[in-house]
Design an enzyme around this catalytic site. Structure first.
Site, PDB file in Angstrom:
ATOM      1  N   CYS A  82       0.866  -1.177  -0.005  1.00  0.00           N
ATOM      2  CA  CYS A  82      -0.011  -0.272   0.104  1.00  0.00           C
ATOM      3  C   CYS A  82       0.914   1.368   0.068  1.00  0.00           C
ATOM      4  O   CYS A  82       1.529   1.556   1.021  1.00  0.00           O
ATOM      5  CB  CYS A  82      -1.010  -0.118   1.337  1.00  0.00           C
ATOM      6  SG  CYS A  82      -1.994   1.525   1.547  1.00  0.00           S
ATOM      7  N   CYS A 132      -0.363   3.902   1.983  1.00  0.00           N
ATOM      8  CA  CYS A 132      -0.165   4.016   3.593  1.00  0.00           C
ATOM      9  C   CYS A 132       1.366   4.209   4.152  1.00  0.00           C
ATOM     10  O   CYS A 132       1.806   4.520   4.771  1.00  0.00           O
ATOM     11  CB  CYS A 132      -0.492   2.463   4.153  1.00  0.00           C
ATOM     12  SG  CYS A 132      -1.973   1.867   3.247  1.00  0.00           S
ATOM     13  N   ASP A 133       2.368   3.454   3.036  1.00  0.00           N
ATOM     14  CA  ASP A 133       3.446   3.133   3.830  1.00  0.00           C
ATOM     15  C   ASP A 133       4.483   3.984   2.707  1.00  0.00           C
ATOM     16  O   ASP A 133       6.027   4.154   3.236  1.00  0.00           O
ATOM     17  CB  ASP A 133       3.889   1.844   3.703  1.00  0.00           C
ATOM     18  CG  ASP A 133       3.097   1.019   4.372  1.00  0.00           C
ATOM     19  OD1 ASP A 133       2.590   1.559   5.644  1.00  0.00           O
ATOM     20  OD2 ASP A 133       2.899  -0.233   4.299  1.00  0.00           O
TER      21      ASP A 133
END
Ligand code: NDP
Length: 310
Positions: free
Chosen positions: A134, A137-138
């Site tokens: 992701c 997200c990251d």
């Protein structure tokens, strides 16, 4: 006589738990069937920095624990069981788990989708240690580092383009010379100075002891193997919606298995609603799933009120 629940929510990610919170507060007393991976994809995420309300970020599992507590506070019951089958052919609906059979006047499908991984042993071992799925997200954790993105569809292009904001370089690694990605997305990636491509190769291993350090690839034509060093690994080869048991019960899905909502959150079967990644292949965020869980619970409340007046 066996209890008939007002609503059974299948799935316990942000969509299911938000539906449970709203249904609980509407005094519907929902039953949540949490599934094999309670909390869903958030439980395999570490820092969640894009869920509003947590200025310092929050750990995925902690966010799930908080949402669970909040839903339980308003009367939601949670069964840590896995759904084996459903019968939507008559009312009350039946939901069978591995050990029980439940009945309900309505159902919210919130089973989510699973990330497709290459399935290599070291990919699992290094998950969360440079190996992720992701970018939203990251991506932030890979500032000024070399990144590889696996895949050749729109997701891979989109993830790669997003990651250029952080990474020093982004290499898209794809198994063919042709791309499934739309022309416009592919061109955007090809034109980006930070993005390069390695095509017609198979990823044969993921490298690194304590954290990810690169991939070993095999040229599909020559069979030659070589290593590509990188610090971040993003797999983007698609998702699989968890919709099989519902398809078998007559719920309409698209060619890829995503549930098709018919009117607002209601599916083609009256009384069966859907929320989150099991139907949404576009946004796939914790916050959008939570929003949909809220919508589905409001639709259930309205449906039950209308049914009670009939
Ligand atoms: P896709 O199924 O479109 O693409 C998956 C890619 O991963 C393909 O290139 C495929 O290779 C590759 N792949 C699949 N399995 C493997 C494997 N085991 N090993 C190596 N490579 C593999 O999935 P996406 O997630 O990219 O897209 C899903 C849908 O969402 C699409 O409809 C897409 O258009 C849409 N989408 C739209 C976006 C946008 O418009 N902004 C952004 C993201 C997604 P191969 O080509 O060889 O099959």
């Amino acid at each position: 006589m066996e209890k008939i629940y007002n609503t059974i929510i299948i799935g316990s990610g942000p969509a299911g738990l938000t539906a449970a919170l709203y249904a609980g507060r509407a005094e519907i007393e929902p039953l949540v069937i949490a599934g094999l991976q309670p909390g869903g994809q958030l439980t395999i995420t570490t820092d969640v920095e894009n869920f509003p309300g947590f200025p310092e970020g929050i750990q995925g599992p902690e966010l799930v624990a908080n949402m669970t507590k909040q839903a339980e506070r308003f009367g939601a019951k949670i069964a840590y069981e896995n759904v084996a089958g459903v019968d939507f052919s008559q009312k009350p609906f039946k939901v069978k788990t591995d050990g029980n059979e439940y009945q309900a006047k309505s159902v919210i499908i919130a089973t989510g989708a699973e990330v497709k991984w290459l399935g290599l042993e070291n990919e699992t071992r290094l998950r969360g240690k440079g190996v992720t799925a992701c970018a939203t997200c990251d991506g932030f954790f890979f500032k000024d580092l070399d990144i590889v993105v696996i895949g050749g569809g729109d997701s891979a292009m989109e993830e790669a383009l997003f990651l250029t904001k952080f990474g020093k370089s982004v290499t898209i690694v794809h198994r063919r010379d042709e791309f499934k990605a739309s022309k416009i997305m592919l061109k955007r990636a090809q034109d980006h100075p930070k993005i390069s491509f390695i095509t017609d190769v198979t990823v044969v291993d993921i490298l690194g002891e304590d954290s990810f350090s690169g991939i070993r690839i095999k040229d599909n034509k020559t069979g030659e193997e070589r290593d590509v060093a990188a610090k971040g690994y993003f797999v983007a080869i698609g998702h699989t919606p968890a919709s099989k048991v519902f398809q078998e019960a007559g719920i309409e899905v698209d060619a890829k298995g995503y549930v098709i909502p018919k009117e607002f959150t209601q599916t083609n079967i009256e009384g069966v609603f859907v929320a989150g990644d099991v139907h949404d292949h576009r946004y796939r965020q914790a916050i959008t799933a939570a929003g949909e869980g809220c919508k589905a619970a409001l639709d259930v409340e309205k449906y039950l009120t209308e049914k009670a007046q009939e």
